[in-house]
Write a protein that holds these residues in place. Sequence first.
Motif, PDB file in Angstrom:
ATOM      1  N   LEU A   3       0.906  -1.343   0.037  1.00 49.53           N
ATOM      2  CA  LEU A   3       0.189   0.116  -0.084  1.00 49.53           C
ATOM      3  C   LEU A   3       0.822   1.392  -0.049  1.00 49.53           C
ATOM      4  N   ASP A  43      -4.934   3.335  -1.157  1.00 47.04           N
ATOM      5  CA  ASP A  43      -5.701   3.452   0.066  1.00 47.04           C
ATOM      6  C   ASP A  43      -5.868   2.152   0.650  1.00 47.04           C
ATOM      7  N   GLN A  44      -6.377   2.168   1.931  1.00 48.73           N
ATOM      8  CA  GLN A  44      -6.747   0.867   2.452  1.00 48.73           C
ATOM      9  C   GLN A  44      -7.578  -0.255   1.847  1.00 48.73           C
ATOM     10  N   LYS A  45      -8.343   0.322   0.762  1.00 47.40           N
ATOM     11  CA  LYS A  45      -9.127  -0.715  -0.350  1.00 47.40           C
ATOM     12  C   LYS A  45      -8.415  -1.157  -1.484  1.00 47.40           C
ATOM     13  N   ASN A  74       1.342   3.964  -2.914  1.00 51.96           N
ATOM     14  CA  ASN A  74       0.637   4.957  -2.629  1.00 51.96           C
ATOM     15  C   ASN A  74      -1.067   4.589  -2.616  1.00 51.96           C
TER      16      ASN A  74
END
Length: 216
Positions: A9, A15-17, A13
Amino acid sequence: MKWNAANRLQAYNLDQKGAGGAATISASLYLLVKYAEVEPKKFLCSQELGVSEFYPLGVVSRILKRQEKHRRDLESFWDFGPEPWKHNSFSYHMPYGPNAVTTANKPGTAIAADRNPWMPSPGWKVKDFTKFGTEGGKSVTRNGNTPTHNDEGQNVLFLDIHVSFESVSFCGVNQDNIYTSWNGNDKSKGTAPKFGSQPADKEDSLLVNDPPVQNP
């Protein structure tokens, strides 16, 4: 992109998804170093100027190169260092976008080759696209070849896993130019690439490389 990030991640760069993000072209090739134990030197052409083998610890001794710690260091990274264009000689089909190559593509699809002649390189200047043509003999067609081999041609890796030295750049499926995107019905010359260029179609090979970035 962060080449020495702690996880995927952070590296891309995301996102958490797992959405969003950014990556270099060479980051896709570095996955072979990270997960398939391919040595970084395999991504260098001995005839190209301005490139050198990637060592995460800088210039190290031959003894240190053989140590298992060096192997683990390589596998912990996500790209060929902070300046990956200095450690990778090759162009790769644009992997980010709707027209990335899959196993469903035709076997003669070009997926990698020597560096694109119309994109910046650490070792030579970008070629003049207006001097390139598909007719008029070698004096014209050689202007579409990579400078790495003195404009004589380029080593090309095709989807069926064979590699051949091609004397012209329009050597893909139906004389597709491997270094340009299609320009309407014109596949053999096409449109000169630039940063962010995309293939025009699922069957359009577009082999690109990361341009050198000037440090502030």
